[in-house]
Design a protein around this motif. Sequence first.
Motif, short mmCIF file in Angstrom:
data_model
loop_
_atom_site.label_atom_id
_atom_site.label_comp_id
_atom_site.label_asym_id
_atom_site.label_seq_id
_atom_site.Cartn_x
_atom_site.Cartn_y
_atom_site.Cartn_z
N ASP A 163 0.81 -1.22 0.00
CA ASP A 163 0.00 0.00 0.00
C ASP A 163 0.84 1.28 0.00
OD1 ASP A 163 0.93 -0.26 2.58
OD2 ASP A 163 -0.96 0.31 3.52
N THR A 164 2.16 1.16 -0.24
CA THR A 164 3.02 2.33 -0.30
C THR A 164 2.88 3.03 -1.66
OG1 THR A 164 4.89 1.08 -1.14
CG2 THR A 164 4.76 1.35 1.26
N THR A 165 3.22 4.29 -1.67
CA THR A 165 3.18 5.07 -2.91
C THR A 165 4.14 4.49 -3.94
OG1 THR A 165 2.62 7.04 -1.66
CG2 THR A 165 3.48 7.39 -3.88
N ASP A 166 5.33 4.07 -3.50
CA ASP A 166 6.30 3.50 -4.44
C ASP A 166 5.72 2.31 -5.19
OD1 ASP A 166 8.37 5.27 -3.97
OD2 ASP A 166 9.37 3.99 -2.50
N TYR A 167 5.05 1.42 -4.50
CA TYR A 167 4.49 0.24 -5.17
C TYR A 167 3.26 0.61 -6.00
CZ TYR A 167 2.33 -4.19 -6.18
OH TYR A 167 1.76 -5.24 -6.85
N ARG A 168 2.36 1.39 -5.42
CA ARG A 168 1.11 1.72 -6.14
C ARG A 168 1.37 2.52 -7.41
NH1 ARG A 168 -2.35 4.74 -2.33
NH2 ARG A 168 -0.39 5.05 -1.27
N SER A 169 2.38 3.40 -7.39
CA SER A 169 2.63 4.23 -8.56
C SER A 169 3.47 3.51 -9.62
CB SER A 169 3.32 5.54 -8.16
OG SER A 169 4.59 5.29 -7.61
N THR A 170 4.25 2.51 -9.23
CA THR A 170 5.13 1.81 -10.18
C THR A 170 5.15 0.31 -9.90
OG1 THR A 170 7.01 2.32 -8.77
CG2 THR A 170 6.64 3.79 -10.64
N PRO A 171 4.01 -0.38 -10.02
CA PRO A 171 3.99 -1.82 -9.73
C PRO A 171 4.87 -2.63 -10.68
CG PRO A 171 1.93 -1.15 -10.74
CD PRO A 171 2.70 0.11 -10.45
N GLU A 172 5.22 -2.07 -11.82
CA GLU A 172 6.09 -2.79 -12.76
C GLU A 172 7.51 -2.93 -12.21
OE1 GLU A 172 6.17 1.55 -13.98
OE2 GLU A 172 4.66 0.14 -13.31
N TRP A 173 7.85 -2.21 -11.16
CA TRP A 173 9.17 -2.32 -10.54
C TRP A 173 9.25 -3.50 -9.57
CZ3 TRP A 173 10.48 3.43 -8.98
CH2 TRP A 173 10.64 4.18 -10.14
N ALA A 174 8.15 -4.17 -9.32
CA ALA A 174 8.15 -5.32 -8.41
C ALA A 174 8.82 -6.53 -9.07
CB ALA A 174 6.73 -5.68 -8.00
N ALA A 175 9.54 -7.30 -8.26
CA ALA A 175 10.11 -8.55 -8.76
C ALA A 175 8.96 -9.53 -9.00
CB ALA A 175 11.09 -9.11 -7.74
N ARG A 176 9.14 -10.42 -9.95
CA ARG A 176 8.07 -11.36 -10.32
C ARG A 176 8.55 -12.80 -10.20
NH1 ARG A 176 3.28 -8.48 -11.27
NH2 ARG A 176 3.97 -6.38 -11.71
N GLU A 177 7.60 -13.66 -9.86
CA GLU A 177 7.85 -15.10 -9.89
C GLU A 177 7.88 -15.52 -11.36
OE1 GLU A 177 8.55 -16.81 -7.30
OE2 GLU A 177 7.66 -15.75 -5.61
N ARG A 178 8.32 -16.74 -11.63
CA ARG A 178 8.37 -17.24 -13.02
C ARG A 178 7.01 -17.23 -13.70
NH1 ARG A 178 13.09 -20.77 -14.44
NH2 ARG A 178 14.53 -20.46 -12.71
N ASP A 179 5.94 -17.41 -12.91
CA ASP A 179 4.61 -17.43 -13.50
C ASP A 179 3.99 -16.04 -13.60
OD1 ASP A 179 3.95 -16.86 -10.87
OD2 ASP A 179 2.82 -18.70 -10.53
N GLY A 180 4.75 -14.98 -13.24
CA GLY A 180 4.27 -13.61 -13.39
C GLY A 180 3.68 -12.98 -12.15
N ARG A 181 3.46 -13.79 -11.11
CA ARG A 181 2.92 -13.22 -9.87
C ARG A 181 3.97 -12.33 -9.21
NH1 ARG A 181 2.35 -17.11 -5.95
NH2 ARG A 181 3.77 -18.40 -7.15
N VAL A 182 3.50 -11.32 -8.48
CA VAL A 182 4.41 -10.44 -7.74
C VAL A 182 5.08 -11.25 -6.64
CG1 VAL A 182 4.50 -8.44 -6.21
CG2 VAL A 182 3.08 -8.37 -8.25
N LYS A 183 6.40 -11.13 -6.56
CA LYS A 183 7.16 -11.84 -5.53
C LYS A 183 6.90 -11.19 -4.17
CE LYS A 183 11.42 -13.68 -6.21
NZ LYS A 183 11.27 -15.03 -5.88
N GLN A 184 6.66 -12.03 -3.16
CA GLN A 184 6.41 -11.55 -1.80
C GLN A 184 7.34 -12.26 -0.84
OE1 GLN A 184 2.69 -10.57 -0.46
NE2 GLN A 184 2.21 -9.60 -2.38
N THR A 185 7.61 -11.61 0.27
CA THR A 185 8.44 -12.20 1.31
C THR A 185 7.77 -11.99 2.65
OG1 THR A 185 10.67 -12.34 2.21
CG2 THR A 185 9.88 -10.15 1.69
N GLY A 186 7.98 -12.92 3.55
CA GLY A 186 7.42 -12.79 4.89
C GLY A 186 8.41 -12.12 5.82
N THR A 187 7.96 -11.15 6.58
CA THR A 187 8.81 -10.47 7.56
C THR A 187 8.08 -10.48 8.89
OG1 THR A 187 7.88 -8.26 7.26
CG2 THR A 187 9.65 -8.90 5.75
#
Length: 72
Positions: A15-39
Amino acid sequence: MRLGLWYPLAAIDSDTTDYRSTPEWAARERDGRVKQTGTAAGSKVVMCLATPYRHRAARRSSTSSRPTGWPT
């Protein structure tokens, strides 16, 4: 070795501005899903540092301040 806090520059909330304004900058899994990590703070989007996001991450890193009373 000095004591310090570490935070991942590439893991941000979806929900950050960086992600919402430029989602194409997110790393992707091989199947195209946005890569996520647990913290400890929950699931975060992994931003790709091979995109212009690296400049924002570097700026954020250089402007972060140390807590008062911590060694320099």
